[in-house]
Design a protein around this motif. Structure first.
Motif, PDB file in Angstrom:
ATOM      1  N   ASP A 124       8.134  22.597  18.136  1.00  0.00           N
ATOM      2  CA  ASP A 124       6.895  23.357  17.984  1.00  0.00           C
ATOM      3  C   ASP A 124       7.160  24.790  17.522  1.00  0.00           C
ATOM      4  O   ASP A 124       6.230  25.566  17.346  1.00  0.00           O
ATOM      5  CB  ASP A 124       6.081  23.348  19.279  1.00  0.00           C
ATOM      6  N   THR A 125       8.421  25.128  17.305  1.00  0.00           N
ATOM      7  CA  THR A 125       8.904  26.442  16.870  1.00  0.00           C
ATOM      8  C   THR A 125       8.472  27.583  17.798  1.00  0.00           C
ATOM      9  O   THR A 125       8.407  28.729  17.394  1.00  0.00           O
ATOM     10  CB  THR A 125       8.506  26.774  15.406  1.00  0.00           C
ATOM     11  N   GLU A 126       8.250  27.252  19.046  1.00  0.00           N
ATOM     12  CA  GLU A 126       7.879  28.285  20.012  1.00  0.00           C
ATOM     13  C   GLU A 126       9.114  28.973  20.590  1.00  0.00           C
ATOM     14  O   GLU A 126       9.081  30.160  20.894  1.00  0.00           O
ATOM     15  CB  GLU A 126       7.048  27.672  21.136  1.00  0.00           C
ATOM     16  N   PHE A 127      10.220  28.230  20.751  1.00  0.00           N
ATOM     17  CA  PHE A 127      11.413  28.770  21.400  1.00  0.00           C
ATOM     18  C   PHE A 127      12.672  28.495  20.586  1.00  0.00           C
ATOM     19  O   PHE A 127      12.739  27.521  19.837  1.00  0.00           O
ATOM     20  CB  PHE A 127      11.628  28.117  22.770  1.00  0.00           C
ATOM     21  N   ILE A 128      13.680  29.366  20.799  1.00  0.00           N
ATOM     22  CA  ILE A 128      15.044  29.022  20.415  1.00  0.00           C
ATOM     23  C   ILE A 128      15.791  28.812  21.723  1.00  0.00           C
ATOM     24  O   ILE A 128      15.483  29.435  22.740  1.00  0.00           O
ATOM     25  CB  ILE A 128      15.727  30.084  19.527  1.00  0.00           C
ATOM     26  N   ILE A 129      16.732  27.890  21.698  1.00  0.00           N
ATOM     27  CA  ILE A 129      17.545  27.586  22.873  1.00  0.00           C
ATOM     28  C   ILE A 129      18.994  27.806  22.484  1.00  0.00           C
ATOM     29  O   ILE A 129      19.449  27.311  21.444  1.00  0.00           O
ATOM     30  CB  ILE A 129      17.327  26.134  23.349  1.00  0.00           C
ATOM     31  N   THR A 130      19.717  28.560  23.315  1.00  0.00           N
ATOM     32  CA  THR A 130      21.113  28.851  23.024  1.00  0.00           C
ATOM     33  C   THR A 130      22.001  28.401  24.175  1.00  0.00           C
ATOM     34  O   THR A 130      21.571  28.339  25.320  1.00  0.00           O
ATOM     35  CB  THR A 130      21.339  30.367  22.793  1.00  0.00           C
ATOM     36  N   GLY A 131      23.238  28.097  23.847  1.00  0.00           N
ATOM     37  CA  GLY A 131      24.246  27.755  24.844  1.00  0.00           C
ATOM     38  C   GLY A 131      25.572  28.349  24.430  1.00  0.00           C
ATOM     39  O   GLY A 131      25.892  28.395  23.237  1.00  0.00           O
ATOM     40  N   GLY A 132      26.346  28.811  25.432  1.00  0.00           N
ATOM     41  CA  GLY A 132      27.591  29.459  25.074  1.00  0.00           C
ATOM     42  C   GLY A 132      28.671  29.377  26.122  1.00  0.00           C
ATOM     43  O   GLY A 132      28.661  28.518  27.007  1.00  0.00           O
ATOM     44  N   GLU A 133      29.599  30.293  26.002  1.00  0.00           N
ATOM     45  CA  GLU A 133      30.817  30.255  26.803  1.00  0.00           C
ATOM     46  C   GLU A 133      30.640  30.647  28.261  1.00  0.00           C
ATOM     47  O   GLU A 133      31.498  30.360  29.079  1.00  0.00           O
ATOM     48  CB  GLU A 133      31.886  31.128  26.138  1.00  0.00           C
ATOM     49  N   LYS A 134      29.545  31.309  28.619  1.00  0.00           N
ATOM     50  CA  LYS A 134      29.332  31.708  30.015  1.00  0.00           C
ATOM     51  C   LYS A 134      28.643  30.625  30.838  1.00  0.00           C
ATOM     52  O   LYS A 134      28.320  30.847  31.995  1.00  0.00           O
ATOM     53  CB  LYS A 134      28.540  33.010  30.085  1.00  0.00           C
ATOM     54  N   VAL A 137      22.245  28.155  29.616  1.00  0.00           N
ATOM     55  CA  VAL A 137      21.326  27.774  28.548  1.00  0.00           C
ATOM     56  C   VAL A 137      20.177  28.773  28.631  1.00  0.00           C
ATOM     57  O   VAL A 137      19.604  28.985  29.700  1.00  0.00           O
ATOM     58  CB  VAL A 137      20.823  26.331  28.736  1.00  0.00           C
ATOM     59  N   VAL A 138      19.865  29.399  27.499  1.00  0.00           N
ATOM     60  CA  VAL A 138      18.849  30.447  27.470  1.00  0.00           C
ATOM     61  C   VAL A 138      17.746  30.074  26.493  1.00  0.00           C
ATOM     62  O   VAL A 138      18.021  29.655  25.369  1.00  0.00           O
ATOM     63  CB  VAL A 138      19.467  31.813  27.069  1.00  0.00           C
ATOM     64  N   LEU A 139      16.497  30.225  26.941  1.00  0.00           N
ATOM     65  CA  LEU A 139      15.331  30.041  26.087  1.00  0.00           C
ATOM     66  C   LEU A 139      14.771  31.413  25.751  1.00  0.00           C
ATOM     67  O   LEU A 139      14.616  32.248  26.638  1.00  0.00           O
ATOM     68  CB  LEU A 139      14.247  29.232  26.796  1.00  0.00           C
ATOM     69  N   ARG A 140      14.481  31.634  24.469  1.00  0.00           N
ATOM     70  CA  ARG A 140      13.857  32.857  23.996  1.00  0.00           C
ATOM     71  C   ARG A 140      12.642  32.487  23.151  1.00  0.00           C
ATOM     72  O   ARG A 140      12.658  31.476  22.466  1.00  0.00           O
ATOM     73  CB  ARG A 140      14.819  33.683  23.143  1.00  0.00           C
ATOM     74  N   HIS A 141      11.625  33.316  23.171  1.00  0.00           N
ATOM     75  CA  HIS A 141      10.473  33.115  22.297  1.00  0.00           C
ATOM     76  C   HIS A 141      10.928  33.367  20.863  1.00  0.00           C
ATOM     77  O   HIS A 141      11.575  34.382  20.584  1.00  0.00           O
ATOM     78  CB  HIS A 141       9.336  34.071  22.668  1.00  0.00           C
ATOM     79  N   LEU A 142      10.601  32.459  19.964  1.00  0.00           N
ATOM     80  CA  LEU A 142      11.061  32.588  18.590  1.00  0.00           C
ATOM     81  C   LEU A 142      10.489  33.819  17.902  1.00  0.00           C
ATOM     82  O   LEU A 142      11.214  34.552  17.243  1.00  0.00           O
ATOM     83  CB  LEU A 142      10.697  31.333  17.786  1.00  0.00           C
ATOM     84  N   HIS A 143       9.219  34.086  18.039  1.00  0.00           N
ATOM     85  CA  HIS A 143       8.577  35.133  17.243  1.00  0.00           C
ATOM     86  C   HIS A 143       9.039  36.555  17.562  1.00  0.00           C
ATOM     87  O   HIS A 143       8.902  37.438  16.731  1.00  0.00           O
ATOM     88  CB  HIS A 143       7.054  35.038  17.369  1.00  0.00           C
TER      89      HIS A 143
END
Length: 193
Positions: A124-134, A137-143
């Protein structure tokens, strides 16, 4: 070449297009049929946009500090974010996510405070989801890249996939485990997390 259903697929060995423009190693390529775009990111700190069908150069995006680009993700032009699509660029050198309009305007940047291994955009292009070395999992608002939610998975996140119905997030970890995280029951308009 055979696909998962054991059906043979013929691949032409002659390239349809050869795209030029970077001065150093190409580190990531993202393609969107919906946007008719191919975006390549490079160690030289640039993203180059080409028309997917014709292979024509469209524009070059430069990171503010010319930092090497590690990942590029495209957000298609529909869903809650609206507009004409977005380009998400991550630089591991400065641990920053940059959000660009499809027209090349830098909209926002956000410091991630960790090395990321994967970035995805919800359908729905509302969020980006990231994952990393720490191990989070983080959700951020795309806009606007504002923080929405974070949860710990206790291990390095290597990969992320969200199901088309957005009910499950699959998280691949460096210890060989695959976590499947379900969206909470719909009471309001709850998303994963």
């Amino acid at each position: 070449i055979q696909n998962a259903e054991n059906v043979s697929v013929i691949v032409n060995e002659v390239p349809l297009h050869i795209l030029y423009g970077h001065d150093d190693e190409v580190t990531y390529v993202a393609v969107s049929v919906e946007l008719d775009l191919c975006v390549s990111g490079s160690v030289d700190g640039t993203c180059i946009l080409h028309n997917l069908r014709r292979g024509q150069y469209v524009r070059t995006l430069c990171l503010p500090k010319s930092s090497p680009i590690r990942m590029v993700t495209l957000a298609p032009p529909w869903g809650a974010s609206g507009g004409s699509g977005h380009i998400i660029v991550y630089s591991q050198a400065d641990l920053t996510i940059y959000l660009f309009s499809i027209n090349g305007r830098l909209i926002k940047s956000a410091d991630e405070h960790e090395r990321l291994n994967h970035i995805i955009v919800t359908r729905d292009t509302e969020f980006i989801i990231t994952g990393g070395e720490k191990g989070s999992v983080v959700l951020r608002h795309l806009h606007n890249l504002k923080f929405a939610h974070k949860f710990s998975v206790q291990n390095v996140v290597c990969s992320l996939v969200i199901t088309p119905d957005e009910k499950h997030l699959h998280v691949g970890l460096d210890n060989g485990k695959l976590l499947i995280i379900a969206r909470p029951p719909i009471e309001s308009n709850a998303k994963l997390g």
